[in-house]
Design a protein around this motif. Structure first.
Motif, PDB file in Angstrom:
ATOM      1  N   ILE A 108       0.825  -1.210   0.000  1.00  0.00           N
ATOM      2  CA  ILE A 108       0.000   0.000   0.000  1.00  0.00           C
ATOM      3  C   ILE A 108       0.861   1.262   0.000  1.00  0.00           C
ATOM      4  O   ILE A 108       0.562   2.223  -0.713  1.00  0.00           O
ATOM      5  N   SER A 109       1.924   1.261   0.765  1.00  0.00           N
ATOM      6  CA  SER A 109       2.742   2.473   0.909  1.00  0.00           C
ATOM      7  C   SER A 109       3.329   2.978  -0.408  1.00  0.00           C
ATOM      8  O   SER A 109       3.165   4.151  -0.739  1.00  0.00           O
ATOM      9  N   PRO A 110       4.020   2.138  -1.207  1.00  0.00           N
ATOM     10  CA  PRO A 110       4.571   2.684  -2.460  1.00  0.00           C
ATOM     11  C   PRO A 110       3.500   3.099  -3.465  1.00  0.00           C
ATOM     12  O   PRO A 110       3.694   4.065  -4.206  1.00  0.00           O
ATOM     13  N   LEU A 111       2.381   2.390  -3.467  1.00  0.00           N
ATOM     14  CA  LEU A 111       1.305   2.782  -4.387  1.00  0.00           C
ATOM     15  C   LEU A 111       0.705   4.129  -3.991  1.00  0.00           C
ATOM     16  O   LEU A 111       0.422   4.968  -4.845  1.00  0.00           O
ATOM     17  N   THR A 112       0.524   4.339  -2.700  1.00  0.00           N
ATOM     18  CA  THR A 112       0.014   5.628  -2.236  1.00  0.00           C
ATOM     19  C   THR A 112       1.022   6.732  -2.525  1.00  0.00           C
ATOM     20  O   THR A 112       0.647   7.838  -2.944  1.00  0.00           O
ATOM     21  N   LEU A 113       2.296   6.429  -2.331  1.00  0.00           N
ATOM     22  CA  LEU A 113       3.338   7.419  -2.623  1.00  0.00           C
ATOM     23  C   LEU A 113       3.414   7.745  -4.115  1.00  0.00           C
ATOM     24  O   LEU A 113       3.854   8.823  -4.489  1.00  0.00           O
ATOM     25  N   SER A 114       3.000   6.835  -4.963  1.00  0.00           N
ATOM     26  CA  SER A 114       2.991   7.132  -6.401  1.00  0.00           C
ATOM     27  C   SER A 114       1.747   7.922  -6.818  1.00  0.00           C
ATOM     28  O   SER A 114       1.784   8.640  -7.811  1.00  0.00           O
ATOM     29  N   VAL A 115       0.673   7.813  -6.065  1.00  0.00           N
ATOM     30  CA  VAL A 115      -0.541   8.571  -6.385  1.00  0.00           C
ATOM     31  C   VAL A 115      -0.437  10.012  -5.870  1.00  0.00           C
ATOM     32  O   VAL A 115      -0.953  10.936  -6.513  1.00  0.00           O
ATOM     33  N   MET A 116       0.250  10.212  -4.770  1.00  0.00           N
ATOM     34  CA  MET A 116       0.353  11.553  -4.185  1.00  0.00           C
ATOM     35  C   MET A 116       0.990  12.575  -5.137  1.00  0.00           C
ATOM     36  O   MET A 116       0.474  13.690  -5.262  1.00  0.00           O
ATOM     37  N   PRO A 117       2.082  12.249  -5.840  1.00  0.00           N
ATOM     38  CA  PRO A 117       2.612  13.243  -6.793  1.00  0.00           C
ATOM     39  C   PRO A 117       1.693  13.492  -7.983  1.00  0.00           C
ATOM     40  O   PRO A 117       1.704  14.598  -8.548  1.00  0.00           O
ATOM     41  N   LEU A 118       0.904  12.495  -8.352  1.00  0.00           N
ATOM     42  CA  LEU A 118      -0.055  12.716  -9.441  1.00  0.00           C
ATOM     43  C   LEU A 118      -1.091  13.767  -9.039  1.00  0.00           C
ATOM     44  O   LEU A 118      -1.482  14.611  -9.850  1.00  0.00           O
ATOM     45  N   GLU A 119      -1.512  13.697  -7.799  1.00  0.00           N
ATOM     46  CA  GLU A 119      -2.461  14.692  -7.296  1.00  0.00           C
ATOM     47  C   GLU A 119      -1.835  16.081  -7.319  1.00  0.00           C
ATOM     48  O   GLU A 119      -2.458  17.056  -7.734  1.00  0.00           O
ATOM     49  N   ARG A 120      -0.588  16.186  -6.914  1.00  0.00           N
ATOM     50  CA  ARG A 120       0.116  17.479  -6.937  1.00  0.00           C
ATOM     51  C   ARG A 120       0.375  17.933  -8.373  1.00  0.00           C
ATOM     52  O   ARG A 120       0.322  19.126  -8.667  1.00  0.00           O
ATOM     53  N   TYR A 121       0.636  17.003  -9.271  1.00  0.00           N
ATOM     54  CA  TYR A 121       0.861  17.347 -10.686  1.00  0.00           C
ATOM     55  C   TYR A 121      -0.382  18.000 -11.276  1.00  0.00           C
ATOM     56  O   TYR A 121      -0.305  19.015 -11.966  1.00  0.00           O
ATOM     57  N   VAL A 122      -1.535  17.413 -10.986  1.00  0.00           N
ATOM     58  CA  VAL A 122      -2.781  17.987 -11.485  1.00  0.00           C
ATOM     59  C   VAL A 122      -3.014  19.366 -10.869  1.00  0.00           C
ATOM     60  O   VAL A 122      -3.449  20.295 -11.555  1.00  0.00           O
ATOM     61  N   ALA A 123      -2.677  19.512  -9.581  1.00  0.00           N
ATOM     62  CA  ALA A 123      -2.875  20.805  -8.919  1.00  0.00           C
ATOM     63  C   ALA A 123      -1.986  21.893  -9.523  1.00  0.00           C
ATOM     64  O   ALA A 123      -2.417  23.045  -9.646  1.00  0.00           O
ATOM     65  N   VAL A 124      -0.768  21.532  -9.930  1.00  0.00           N
ATOM     66  CA  VAL A 124       0.168  22.529 -10.467  1.00  0.00           C
ATOM     67  C   VAL A 124      -0.071  22.769 -11.950  1.00  0.00           C
ATOM     68  O   VAL A 124      -0.094  23.914 -12.415  1.00  0.00           O
ATOM     69  N   CYS A 125      -0.257  21.725 -12.710  1.00  0.00           N
ATOM     70  CA  CYS A 125      -0.355  21.871 -14.171  1.00  0.00           C
ATOM     71  C   CYS A 125      -1.756  22.231 -14.661  1.00  0.00           C
ATOM     72  O   CYS A 125      -1.903  22.824 -15.727  1.00  0.00           O
ATOM     73  N   TYR A 126      -2.764  21.843 -13.921  1.00  0.00           N
ATOM     74  CA  TYR A 126      -4.150  22.136 -14.313  1.00  0.00           C
ATOM     75  C   TYR A 126      -4.901  22.771 -13.135  1.00  0.00           C
ATOM     76  O   TYR A 126      -5.869  22.201 -12.628  1.00  0.00           O
TER      77      TYR A 126
END
Length: 192
Positions: A108-126
């Protein structure tokens, strides 16, 4: 002759005392920091659930999921460590559940850590589309997908590799560990 047997008895008692002292020191040195971290994690988990702003923000929801999985993993690994130090032999089903829980939280930990930057990417780029893309519902769906993907590994391991004939004798011969379960050569290849 009695002096010889007396000296052997004294030596064996001294060795047992040293073993007991070693076990107490090692378990104390590992348990105290674990309890400190479990207390800190519990405080953070409570804080993340008690404030509305943390419950309604997707990044904090993901952080809660990560922290929860890490807290469960820390508690479970400390329990397994103490059981092995004190040489407690568990029944197979309990050991299997603990091992599967460890494997689940490890995934669970690495998968959650991979989703967290995607959320930030959307916040910054869109930034204008962020509220429509990253919602609490989508974040919850992402967490469910993370748990399902982590559970699939356990399900595969349990169905295909666990020797159910071992369950005839429910008591384990060794302390509970992944190696002690000895899931077979195919399981080792699957892990590799």
């Amino acid at each position: 002759m009695s002096n010889v047997s007396e000296s052997y008895t004294n030596m064996s008692i001294e060795v047992q005392y040293q073993d007991l002292l070693r076990v107490i020191i090692v378990s104390t040195l590992s348990t105290v920091p674990s309890f400190i971290f479990l207390f800190l994690n519990g405080t953070m988990l409570f804080t993340l659930r008690s404030k509305l702003v943390f419950r309604d923000t997707p990044r904090y929801i993901l952080l809660y999921n990560l922290l929860f999985a890490d807290t469960v993993q820390l508690a479970q690994s400390q329990v397994l460590f103490l059981l092995s130090i004190f040489r407690v032999k568990l029944p197979y089903p309990v050991c299997v559940c603990l091992s599967l829980l460890a494997n689940l939280t490890t995934g669970i930990s690495p998968l959650t850590l991979s989703v967290m930057p995607l959320e930030r990417y959307v916040a910054v780029c869109y930034p204008l589309r962020y509220p429509a893309i990253i919602t609490i519902r989508n974040t919850g769906a992402a967490i469910v997908v993370i748990w399902i993907i982590s559970s699939l590994n356990n399900l595969t391991r349990l169905i295909f590799f666990f020797p159910f004939e071992v369950l005839k004798n429910l008591q384990m011969k060794d302390s509970c560990s992944k190696i002690a379960l000895l899931l077979g050569t195919r399981s080792d290849q699957y892990d590799t």
